[in-house]
Scaffold this active site. Structure first.
Site: not given
Length: 736
Positions: A142, A240
Site C-alpha cells: 500500500e 489483500e
C-alpha cells in the site's frame, strides 16, 4: 487506519507514449500459466490453519508479514493484535505453497533508503533464499497509503536498493517484487498519482492492489489499477481482499465503516452476490491481467487490533468476520469457485507450473567468474565491452552486465555494448556468469571506462537567461521518437534544438546557483527495453549568455520581517521591499529552513499550523534571472491556544541526550494513548499537564524536523477518540 486525506496534483507520464507493450508477458516472475490463477490465503498463522482444516484445500499461497526494522514475524512469532505471524512457520507447514510476504517499513522508509537497515535486508533475503520456494515480496505494501507515510523519493530509492541487493545475493530466482497500491477511495490519491511512488518498470515484477470496499467509489480505483497494470504489461495480484463490514457468521452488514453499528441482516446468498460474485466477476473479465487473489480469511472481530469496540488501542475501522467456513452456503459456493476456473492449489507440481527452478535438475554449482573484463571501443554515447568465458559443471547460459552496480542487461555472448550514455562521463562495469539452474558467479572485478567528448559544453544541465530557465541534455545518438525531460519527478516532453534536447521550466522558479535533480527518458531502439533512462543527476543551475550579458546582481535582503497577526493555526508575516538592478519578482519564505511560500507581494500567511507552537521564519528576495538575496534575520511567531479537543502545544525536546516527545493535554479522556514519531507509535504517560514518552527508536538531532502525532481516547471526540494531524516539528534543546 486510513484517516488522513491527501490530495495531490502529480504528472502522469503518457503510458502509450513510452511505448510499453500491451498484454501481460508470460515471462513475468512466477506468473501462472495462461488460464490459471494463484489463490493465496492470509493473514496470520492461526487463520490460515483454520481455513485449511475447515475448507480442506491447501492454497497455492499463504500470506505472512514482517517489518524491516525488527524482522519480527520472519522467523519468530510476531503478535501485533492481529494474530500470530511467523513466515518460517508458514514455509515449513505449507511446503508446496508460494509465500506472499508483506514487508512493512514502519515509518522508516527514509532511514532504510539511507542505509539504516542494510544488515536486516541481507538477513531477509538470505532467509527467503534458504526456504527454496517462490516468494512474492510486497515491499512497503500500500505504497501511497497515508497511514504508511512513505516519502516518494525515499521509497523509490529503497525499492531499487532491494531489487539490486536481491540480485547481488543471487536470490532473483526466489523472489519476485510486488508493487502494491491501496486503491482506497477516501484518501484522495488517484491510481495515476500513485506513480509518484513507482520505481520504474524495470524494477517491478508484479503490480498489486487492495480490494475491500470498492463499491464506495463505484470501483473506479479498482478499474484504474487494472488498466494501469495492463498498460504496463505487469501481472496483477489482488494482494489483500476481504468483505469489510460483513459478518459472515452472523449474516450482517454495516454501513458504519468505523464501528460497525446499525447492522443490517443479510442472507448468505445476498452476501455472496454483493461481494464475492462481484469480485470473481471482475477477475474473470480481466483474466489477462489479474493473475492472483490473496483473500484474508479471518474473524477480524476476535483480534483486538481490528475490533473497534473493545476499548483496546486506536480504532482501525470495522472489519467483521470474513471466514468463508463460517456459513455453509458461502463455503459451498467458495469451493465451487476455487475447484474450477483455473484456481491453483498448493500441490507438489505447483512450483514447476510457475517456472520455479525450471531446468535446474538439482544443480547447485555456480559458474566461475568471467575473466579479463575490458573495453573494446568507446564513442560519445557508447562503451563496448568484452570478457573471457566462464566455465560451469553443466553450462553457462548467460552473462549479466552491471553498470554503476545496477543490473543493465544480459548477454548470451562474450560481449555487450552499453549505449545511450552521456559524453565525457566515466562509468563502472562488472559482469557475472549464470547457468540454467539460476546459479550465478560472483561479479567480476570492476572496470571503469569513459565515453569520448560530445559536441562541446556541458552534457546536461539547467541554464537561466532573461528570467527563462531551460532544462537540456546533449543528444547522444538517441532514436528520440518520444522523450521526457524531468526536473525531479516532473517530466515534460522537450524538443531537439541543434544537438540538444531541451524544454522551458515552468513548473517552478529556478534560482541560479541552486541545485536540482534532472533526468531524461527517451526512446532509443539500441538500448535495453528500447529506451534510455539516465541516472537522476544533481546539477547546479547557471546563467546563460545572450543580449547584453546575463544579470548576475542579486536583490538586497528584505528588511524588518515581522509578525502581523496569529490564530491557533496560522501566522501572518510582512516585510519591507528589497531593491534590484532590474526588478524583484518574488520573495521566498522559509519556516525552520524549509520553503513554505513564494509570494510576489510583501506579505504571506502560513496556515495549517499547530496551536500554541512557536515557529521561526526568514525571507529572501529573488529576481527574474534567478539571483536571490541572502535570507533575512529570523523572526519567531507563536500560534494561539485552542479551546478544547483540538490539542495544545506539542513537540520534541532533547535534554542531556534524552529526547522526549510530548503533547499538552487538552481535556482528553486518556483511557489509552499512542504518541507517534512518524508511524512508530508507543503509549506514553501523563506527567503534569502533558502526555509524553522517551524516544528510543531512533536518534534525534536538535534543529532537525520530525513528524509527530497523538492518538488518544476522548469520549467527546468523533469515534470516542482524538487523532491529531501528522505535524512537522523541529526538535529543540533545553529543559523541556
Amino acid at each position: 487506519m486510513r484517516i488522513l486525506v491527501r490530495v495531490r496534483q502529480l504528472l502522469l507520464l503518457s503510458i502509450a507514449g513510452l511505448g510499453f507493450a500491451a498484454g501481460v508477458a508470460n515471462a513475468a516472475t512466477f506468473a501462472p500459466p495462461a488460464g490459471q490463477r494463484l489463490l493465496v490465503i492470509g493473514q496470520d498463522t492461526g487463520s490460515i490453519a483454520d481455513y485449511v482444516s475447515s475448507v480442506g484445500v491447501v492454497p497455492a499461497g499463504v500470506t505472512g508479514y514482517t517489518g524491516i526494522d525488527t524482522l519480527g514475524g520472519l522467523t519468530t512469532n510476531g503478535e501485533w493484535g492481529a494474530g500470530i505471524n511467523n513466515a518460517a512457520t508458514l514455509a515449513s507447514t505449507y511446503p508446496n505453497s508460494v509465500l506472499v510476504l508483506g514487508i512493512s517499513l514502519n515509518g522508516q522508509a527514509s532511514a532504510f533508503a539511507n542505509g539504516a537497515y542494510d544488515a536486516n535486508l541481507d538477513v531477509l533475503i538470505n532467509t527467503i533464499k534458504n526456504w527454496n520456494r517462490p516468494v512474492l515480496l510486497r515491499w512497503g505494501y500500500e505504497v501511497e497509503g497515508t497511514w504508511n507515510g512513505h516519502p516518494p523519493a525515499a521509497f523509490k530509492t529503497g525499492w531499487i536498493k532491494v531489487w539490486n541487493r536481491i540480485r547481488a545475493l543471487n536470490a532473483q530466482n526466489n523472489i519476485a517484487m510486488v508493487w502494491q497500491t491501496a486503491t482506497y477511495c477516501p484518501d484522495g490519491i488517484s491510481v495515476q498519482q500513485t506513480l509518484d511512488w513507482y520505481p520504474g518498470d524495470q524494477y517491478v515484477d508484479w503490480m498489486g492492489m487492495s480490494y475491500f470496499t470498492p463499491q464506495d467509489c463505484s470501483w473506479t480505483e479498482i478499474n484504474d489499477m487494472i488498466s494501469l497494470a495492463r498498460a504496463r504489461a505487469k501481472p496483477l495480484l489482488i494482494a489483500e481482499a476481504t468483505p469489510q463490514r460483513y459478518d459472515i457468521g452472523a449474516l450482517t452488514y454495516s454501513t458504519d465503516a468505523a464501528f460497525g453499528s446499525n447492522k443490517q441482516s443479510r442472507s448468505a446468498q445476498q452476501i455472496w452476490n454483493e461481494w464475492f460474485s462481484t469480485l470473481f466477476g471482475i477477475i474473470d473479465t480481466n483474466a489477462d491481467v489479474i493473475r492472483g487473489l490473496a483473500y484474508i480469511n479471518a474473524d477480524w472481530d476476535s483480534q483486538w487490533k481490528w475490533n473497534p469496540v473493545d476499548g483496546i488501542g486506536p480504532v482501525e475501522g470495522y472489519w467483521g468476520d470474513s471466514r468463508v467456513q463460517a456459513q455453509a452456503l458461502i463455503r459451498t459456493n467458495w469451493l465451487a469457485q476455487i475447484n474450477a476456473n483455473g484456481w491453483l492449489a498448493g500441490t507438489p507440481s505447483l512450483f514447476a507450473a510457475l517456472g520455479y527452478g525450471s531446468g535446474g535438475g538439482g544443480d547447485t554449482q555456480a559458474p566461475t567468474v568471467p575473466g579479463n573484463l575490458r573495453t573494446t571501443s568507446t564513442t560519445a554515447n557508447q562503451i563496448a565491452l568484452a570478457w573471457n568465458a566462464a566455465s560451469d559443471n553443466i553450462g553457462v547460459v548467460r552473462y549479466d552486465v552491471y553498470r554503476n552496480s545496477v543490473f543493465l542487461a544480459s548477454s548470451t555472448s562474450l560481449s555487450y555494448s552499453a549505449t545511450g550514455l552521456a559524453p565525457s562521463t566515466t562509468y563502472s562495469f562488472t559482469v557475472r556468469a549464470c547457468d540454467a539452474a539460476g546459479n550465478c558467479s560472483a561479479q567480476s572485478p570492476v572496470l571503469s571506462a569513459t565515453t569520448s567528448a560530445g559536441g562541446g559544453g556541458s552534457s546536461q544541465g539547467i541554464e537561466v537567461a532573461g528570467g527563462v530557465a531551460t532544462l537540456y541534455f546533449n543528444d547522444a545518438g538517441w532514436t528520440g521518437g518520444w522523450n521526457y525531460l524531468c526536473l525531479a519527478d516532473h517530466c515534460v516532453s522537450g524538443t531537439k534544438v541543434g544537438n540538444r534536447w531541451q524544454r522551458t521550466i515552468t513548473e517552478q522558479t529556478i534560482a541560479v546557483g541552486a541545485t536540482y535533480q534532472i533526468q531524461i527518458k527517451i526512446q532509443n531502439t539500441s538500448s535495453s527495453g528500447g529506451q534510455y533512462i539516465s541516472p537522476l543527476t544533481s546539477v547546479v543551475a547557471s546563467s546563460a549568455g545572450g543580449g547584453g550579458g546575463p544579470d548576475t546582481t542579486a536583490p538586497t535582503v528584505p528588511g524588518n520581517l515581522r509578525v502581523t497577526s496569529t490564530t491557533s493555526n496560522s501566522i501572518a508575516l510582512t516585510w519591507n521591499a528589497s531593491t534590484d538592478n532590474v526588478a524583484v519578482t518574488r520573495y521566498d519564505v522559509y519556516r525552520a529552513g524549509m520553503l513554505v511560500g513564494s509570494p510576489a507581494t510583501l506579505s504571506f500567511t502560513n496556515t495549517g499550523l499547530a496551536a500554541s507552537t512557536t515557529y521561526s521564519y526568514t525571507v529572501r528576495a529573488c529576481d527574474g534571472a534567478g539571483n536571490c538575496s541572502a535570507q533575512s534575520a529570523a523572526v519567531s511567531g507563536t500560534t494561539n491556544g485552542t479551546g478544547g479537543g483540538g490539542g495544545g502545544a506539542q513537540g520534541i525536546v532533547v535534554n542531556s541526550g534524552i529526547a522526549t516527545l510530548f503533547f499538552e493535554d487538552a481535556g482528553w479522556s486518556g483511557g489509552w494513548n499512542y504518541l507517534c514519531l512518524g508511524e512508530h507509535c508507543v503509549a506514553g504517560t501523563k506527567v503534569g499537564t502533558r502526555w509524553q514518552r522517551t524516544i528510543t527508536e531512533q536518534a534525534i538531532s536538535v534543529g532537525s524536523s520530525y513528524q509527530i502525532q497523538i492518538k488518544i481516547q476522548h469520549t467527546a471526540g468523533s469515534g470516542g477518540q482524538y487523532i491529531s494531524p501528522m505535524t512537522t516539528v523541529v526538535a529543540t534543546g533545553g529543559g523541556g
